[in-house]
Design an enzyme around this catalytic site. Structure first.
Site, short mmCIF file in Angstrom:
data_model
loop_
_atom_site.label_atom_id
_atom_site.label_comp_id
_atom_site.label_asym_id
_atom_site.label_seq_id
_atom_site.Cartn_x
_atom_site.Cartn_y
_atom_site.Cartn_z
N LYS A 160 -2.03 -1.70 -4.12
CA LYS A 160 -2.91 -0.53 -4.11
C LYS A 160 -2.08 0.74 -4.14
O LYS A 160 -1.09 0.79 -3.41
CB LYS A 160 -3.73 -0.62 -2.82
CG LYS A 160 -4.60 0.54 -2.50
CD LYS A 160 -5.17 0.37 -1.12
CE LYS A 160 -5.94 1.64 -0.83
NZ LYS A 160 -6.12 1.88 0.54
N LYS A 205 0.85 -1.18 0.00
CA LYS A 205 0.00 0.00 0.00
C LYS A 205 0.89 1.23 0.00
O LYS A 205 1.58 1.52 0.98
CB LYS A 205 -0.90 -0.01 1.23
CG LYS A 205 -1.80 1.21 1.31
CD LYS A 205 -2.84 1.10 2.40
CE LYS A 205 -3.67 2.36 2.48
NZ LYS A 205 -4.71 2.28 3.51
C1 PBG Z 1 -7.85 3.09 5.31
C2 PBG Z 1 -7.98 2.98 3.85
C3 PBG Z 1 -7.77 3.96 2.86
C4 PBG Z 1 -8.12 3.39 1.65
C5 PBG Z 1 -8.50 2.07 1.92
N1 PBG Z 1 -8.39 1.84 3.27
C6 PBG Z 1 -7.37 5.38 2.99
C7 PBG Z 1 -5.99 5.74 3.36
O1 PBG Z 1 -5.14 4.91 3.61
O2 PBG Z 1 -5.79 6.95 3.46
C8 PBG Z 1 -8.13 4.08 0.33
C9 PBG Z 1 -9.12 3.57 -0.64
C10 PBG Z 1 -9.42 4.47 -1.78
O3 PBG Z 1 -8.78 5.52 -1.99
O4 PBG Z 1 -10.35 4.13 -2.51
N2 PBG Z 1 -6.56 3.15 5.79
#
Ligand code: PBG
Length: 320
Positions: free
Chosen positions: A243, A190
């Site tokens: 992601k 991520k």
């Molecule tokens: C929570 C989370 C996020 C996303 C998924 N789980 C936001 C972040 O990390 O700021 C992002 C998903 C998206 O942008 O569609 N931590």
């Protein structure tokens, strides 16, 4: 000319016969926001809503009709606090949504996103001490949130916090609690990304100070994607994730070639909103752009596609 590649492209029938990659409805996972309050539109994500519990059943009817088999839930609580305690309250909004969903649609796969950022007053994904996100004090809270969602009936927990060691901590807690059959879908790779902007608007989870760069990954790096994935699998991840999606297909390809667990790619909020905004302006063919992007993610190695376009894509696939 001995070789004429165009022969394989001559008609739709020939193209369909030789095509390599396709999307199946069973690949699609639909992210949904559940709010402890009234249903609201999300201005930065036209077409996507924060659903109240009252409106959740009709939204789930649409999911069921579309043929999509899996949903990913994010909770938006009424009250937020320093420790994100609504994330692990058995009567929290996401726990109630899971119970209701499993009652109405027992076969629908319910995935619970596990993170503190939607539940903390400061909007960070962990416990704060002296202005820093403290890794090891966050782990037991993530384990508690996972257990609480498992008790509510979730089939899969999906930790998205990027704390070190969380998969092992969660796996142990689930096993100790008698939930050895609950799967873990790890947000292994991520990146700290500008493409999450609309999500933070949707979940009201933008950090109130600083950024997430001390826990989410640096987009200049690829090697740490391999380390993160290896750790998650060693600690018990059943499914791994990369992601965002489209800007990171090189990473997805590498991770999928190196590891033998199913890979999910998340087409995140910013990717959704860019296509949507261009489509609303009449600048792009929305359906074609979505199917092309999702097919590219499968070509890069994804089995599962997490996308706000899941219900539309399921419909469009039937029209192809
Ligand atoms: C929570 C989370 C996020 C996303 C998924 N789980 C936001 C972040 O990390 O700021 C992002 C998903 C998206 O942008 O569609 N931590």
């Amino acid at each position: 000319m001995i070789k004429r590649p165009r022969r394989l492209r001559a008609s739709k029938q020939i193209r369909d016969m030789v095509h390599e990659i396709s999307i199946d409805k069973t690949d699609l996972i639909y992210p949904m926001f559940i709010i402890d309050g009234d249903t609201e539109e999300i201005p930065s994500m036209p077409g996507i809503k924060r659903y109240s519990l009252d409106d959740l059943p009709s939204a789930l009817d649409e999911v069921a009709t579309s043929g999509v088999n899996a949903v990913l839930f994010f909770g938006i609580p009424k009250e937020k606090d320093e420790m994100g305690s609504q994330a692990y309250n058995d009567n929290g909004i996401v726990q109630r949504a899971i119970r209701l969903t499993k009652k109405l649609y027992p076969d629908l796969i319910v995935i619970a996103d596990i993170c503190l950022c939607e539940y903390t007053s400061h909007g960070h994904c962990g416990v704060i001490e002296n202005g820093r996100v403290v890794n090891d004090k966050t782990l037991p809270l993530l384990a508690k949130a996972s257990l609480s969602c498992a008790r509510a009936g979730a089939d899969i927990v999906a930790p998205s916090d990027m704390m070190d060691g969380r998969i092992g901590e969660i796996r142990n807690a689930l096993d100790d609690g008698g939930f050895e059959n609950i799967l873990i879908m790890a947000y292994s790779v991520k990146y700290s990304s500008a493409f999450y902007g609309p999500f933070r608007d949707a979940a009201n989870s933008a950090p109130s100070f600083g950024d997430r760069k001390s826990y989410q990954m640096d987009f200049r790096n690829k090697k740490e994607a391999i380390i993160e994935t290896q750790l998650d699998i060693d600690e018990g991840a059943d499914i791994i994730m990369v992601k965002p999606g489209l800007p990171y297909l090189d990473v997805a390809r590498t991770v999928n070639d190196m590891f033998s667990v199913p890979l999910a790619i998340y087409q995140v909020s910013g990717e959704y909103s860019m296509i949507k905004a261009a489509a609303l302006n009449g600048w792009i063919d929305e359906q074609a752009a979505v199917i092309e992007s999702l097919t590219a993610m499968k070509r890069a190695g994804a089995k599962m596609l997490i996308t706000y376009y899941a219900l539309d894509a399921a419909k469009w696939l039937e029209e192809l």
